[in-house]
Design an enzyme around this catalytic site. Sequence first.
Site, mmCIF file in Angstrom:
data_model
loop_
_atom_site.group_PDB
_atom_site.id
_atom_site.type_symbol
_atom_site.label_atom_id
_atom_site.label_comp_id
_atom_site.label_asym_id
_atom_site.label_seq_id
_atom_site.Cartn_x
_atom_site.Cartn_y
_atom_site.Cartn_z
ATOM 1 N N GLY A 29 0.774 -1.186 0.149
ATOM 2 C CA GLY A 29 0.095 0.047 -0.034
ATOM 3 C C GLY A 29 0.860 1.263 0.048
ATOM 4 O O GLY A 29 0.383 2.438 0.066
ATOM 5 N N PRO A 32 4.531 -5.002 -1.037
ATOM 6 C CA PRO A 32 4.526 -3.730 -1.910
ATOM 7 C C PRO A 32 4.314 -4.194 -3.461
ATOM 8 O O PRO A 32 4.941 -5.273 -3.797
ATOM 9 C CB PRO A 32 5.801 -3.135 -1.480
ATOM 10 C CG PRO A 32 6.573 -4.175 -1.196
ATOM 11 C CD PRO A 32 5.852 -5.534 -0.446
ATOM 12 N N ARG A 45 3.046 -1.276 -5.877
ATOM 13 C CA ARG A 45 3.227 -0.017 -6.693
ATOM 14 C C ARG A 45 4.572 0.631 -6.325
ATOM 15 O O ARG A 45 5.148 1.107 -7.253
ATOM 16 C CB ARG A 45 2.145 0.860 -6.002
ATOM 17 C CG ARG A 45 2.038 2.296 -6.721
ATOM 18 C CD ARG A 45 1.133 3.152 -6.160
ATOM 19 N NE ARG A 45 -0.168 2.685 -5.853
ATOM 20 C CZ ARG A 45 -1.184 2.548 -6.443
ATOM 21 N NH1 ARG A 45 -1.464 3.363 -7.732
ATOM 22 N NH2 ARG A 45 -2.297 2.095 -6.058
ATOM 23 N N ARG A 68 -5.827 3.404 -15.528
ATOM 24 C CA ARG A 68 -5.747 3.938 -14.196
ATOM 25 C C ARG A 68 -6.796 5.154 -13.930
ATOM 26 O O ARG A 68 -7.538 5.743 -13.269
ATOM 27 C CB ARG A 68 -4.613 4.362 -13.622
ATOM 28 C CG ARG A 68 -3.750 3.072 -13.348
ATOM 29 C CD ARG A 68 -2.677 3.389 -12.205
ATOM 30 N NE ARG A 68 -3.094 3.494 -10.822
ATOM 31 C CZ ARG A 68 -3.137 4.531 -10.342
ATOM 32 N NH1 ARG A 68 -2.615 5.541 -10.974
ATOM 33 N NH2 ARG A 68 -3.535 4.764 -9.080
ATOM 34 N N TYR A 79 -10.170 5.241 -11.873
ATOM 35 C CA TYR A 79 -9.855 6.014 -10.597
ATOM 36 C C TYR A 79 -9.399 7.426 -10.606
ATOM 37 O O TYR A 79 -9.308 8.112 -9.902
ATOM 38 C CB TYR A 79 -8.381 5.468 -9.720
ATOM 39 C CG TYR A 79 -8.438 3.908 -9.915
ATOM 40 C CD1 TYR A 79 -9.193 2.980 -9.206
ATOM 41 C CD2 TYR A 79 -7.174 3.241 -10.616
ATOM 42 C CE1 TYR A 79 -9.075 1.851 -9.251
ATOM 43 C CE2 TYR A 79 -6.908 1.921 -10.796
ATOM 44 C CZ TYR A 79 -8.005 1.083 -9.897
ATOM 45 O OH TYR A 79 -7.802 -0.268 -9.868
ATOM 46 N N CYS A 84 -13.757 3.357 -27.576
ATOM 47 C CA CYS A 84 -15.285 4.169 -27.605
ATOM 48 C C CYS A 84 -16.127 4.237 -26.284
ATOM 49 O O CYS A 84 -16.893 3.356 -25.804
ATOM 50 C CB CYS A 84 -16.144 3.569 -28.717
ATOM 51 S SG CYS A 84 -15.355 3.666 -30.378
ATOM 52 N N TYR A 120 0.298 -1.246 -12.182
ATOM 53 C CA TYR A 120 -1.090 -1.372 -12.653
ATOM 54 C C TYR A 120 -1.488 -0.710 -13.822
ATOM 55 O O TYR A 120 -2.417 -0.083 -14.218
ATOM 56 C CB TYR A 120 -1.837 -0.862 -11.609
ATOM 57 C CG TYR A 120 -1.755 -1.281 -10.217
ATOM 58 C CD1 TYR A 120 -2.082 -2.739 -9.953
ATOM 59 C CD2 TYR A 120 -1.135 -0.510 -9.298
ATOM 60 C CE1 TYR A 120 -1.757 -3.405 -8.672
ATOM 61 C CE2 TYR A 120 -0.984 -1.324 -7.846
ATOM 62 C CZ TYR A 120 -1.375 -2.743 -7.358
ATOM 63 O OH TYR A 120 -1.117 -3.193 -6.274
HETATM 64 N N1 LLP Z 1 -1.244 -7.098 -0.872
HETATM 65 C C1 LLP Z 1 -2.535 -7.195 -1.210
HETATM 66 C C2 LLP Z 1 -3.439 -8.202 -0.540
HETATM 67 C C3 LLP Z 1 -3.201 -6.410 -2.326
HETATM 68 O O1 LLP Z 1 -4.558 -6.554 -2.489
HETATM 69 C C4 LLP Z 1 -2.525 -5.294 -3.047
HETATM 70 C C5 LLP Z 1 -3.116 -4.544 -4.086
HETATM 71 C C6 LLP Z 1 -1.157 -5.258 -2.476
HETATM 72 C C7 LLP Z 1 -0.667 -6.108 -1.612
HETATM 73 C C8 LLP Z 1 -0.345 -4.475 -3.291
HETATM 74 O O2 LLP Z 1 -0.595 -2.903 -3.070
HETATM 75 P P1 LLP Z 1 0.149 -1.680 -3.496
HETATM 76 O O3 LLP Z 1 1.453 -1.849 -2.601
HETATM 77 O O4 LLP Z 1 0.462 -2.070 -4.912
HETATM 78 O O5 LLP Z 1 -0.313 -0.545 -3.250
HETATM 79 N N2 LLP Z 1 -5.273 -0.969 -9.374
HETATM 80 C C9 LLP Z 1 -5.228 -0.001 -8.429
HETATM 81 C C10 LLP Z 1 -4.490 -0.889 -6.989
HETATM 82 C C11 LLP Z 1 -5.337 -2.048 -6.583
HETATM 83 C C12 LLP Z 1 -4.431 -2.743 -5.555
HETATM 84 C C13 LLP Z 1 -5.258 -3.912 -5.244
HETATM 85 N N3 LLP Z 1 -4.471 -4.755 -4.174
HETATM 86 C C14 LLP Z 1 -4.305 1.253 -8.839
HETATM 87 O O6 LLP Z 1 -4.006 1.200 -10.091
HETATM 88 O O7 LLP Z 1 -4.393 2.007 -8.112
#
Ligand code: LLP
Length: 409
Positions: free
Chosen positions: A236, A272, A274, A310, A314, A341, A370
């Site tokens: 996150g 992690p 992103r 994205r 969002y 479209c 993503y």
């Molecule tokens: N662990 C779990 C259980 C998750 O569901 C996620 C992301 C992560 C780790 C990794 O999270 P990160 O470090 O990447 O924030 N498509 C959306 C983001 C969806 C995230 C889904 N889960 C976007 O483009 O912002």
Amino acid sequence: MSLLKYFGSRLFVENSSVVNLTKKNKTPFYVYSENQIKKNYLKLAKNFKSTSPLICFATKANSNLSIIKILGKLGAGADVVSGGELLKALKAGIKPNKIVFSGVGKTEEELKLAIQKKILLINIESESEARLLNDIGRKFNRKISVGFRLNPDVDAKTNKKISTGKSENKFGISIKNFYAIYKDRKQFKNLRIDALSVHIGSQILSDTPYKKTLNVLLKVINNLQIKLKYIDLGGGFGISYEKKNKEINLNKYAKLVHNFKKKLNCNIIFEPGRSLVGNAGILVSKIQYIKKGPNKYFIILDAGMNDFMRTALYDAKHEILPVNRISKKFSGALEFAGPVCESTCKFTTYKNYQKINEGDFVAITNAGAYGSSLSSNYNVRPLIAEILITKNKFKIIRKRQNLLKLISA
Ligand code: LLP
């Protein structure tokens, strides 16, 4: 994005000129910097050094085999959410004992695969899943190491669509329900509760929600007097998409996690996505048409929402840079849009921009996470190429999809 620089008027990724890439490759395409991915991983590992966590790359952020391999070689494990991601992580050389499996809807087939491959941890997200997993364990005559993903009901203060830790979100098990399951744990003879996990959301820019989550975990663990091998704290960590949002300061959080680990004497896992790849990628696209609307110009790119979702999903802001920088100004406001479209097939809007022409190239920035992994064949458009820059060489790490194959069904 530190990987992007102008040398003179030309945009470069590391030492590779984007103009040169457009001469050799059909747009649109993704470009990633290997160096930036490595830097991101090493920075994160350094930040949490005192807790020596297992850093499991959330492969959903970018599931290209070459990218997973780069991170695997640095020591990363993988966080997967499907049988496909699990197989890809293994194919990329990630050892099973570094793989964790999350997700609210794992099928029996996927759970069996995870057990056969002997992965580190399956994070259970419902009582029904626990029952199914226990049954599979009985059939396999195995005691399966599991974690329970808790829903701490903490607001991650992020975009609502990527928040996962509030009670209204489908993810994890509420604390109350976990207490009930734990009390009744004798019915799960083939499960060994080795971990608790949480993941409260994505693109989080403050340490406060993480702090709250650690406190919830501590309370649960103290109440139950439960001894755990692992605590999986999810991912996150937010990145800076716009100049106005700063990256999260992970130093403070690292100190909290350090103390948390000391109290519990268990291993820490992070997931992690992103923060490891987001700033390491761009999407290069050509300006197909410029058309004048009543209030603004529409800059129609050859990249669409199917290539990069994205913004459509969002309302995410991604700065768009000209591949050839000039000082002359564009007259009027403009909106970058794609060919798909749908009205949501659009990207960033600018009040002021430099002069651009049809046939020019631009780069959508911070597209490494993503981007490609969320892309689709909508409008029967082929998946686009992915290119990796290593030092001053480039390598195609996914070929553009063949249109003839695509129309076969
Ligand atoms: N662990 C779990 C259980 C998750 O569901 C996620 C992301 C992560 C780790 C990794 O999270 P990160 O470090 O990447 O924030 N498509 C959306 C983001 C969806 C995230 C889904 N889960 C976007 O483009 O912002």
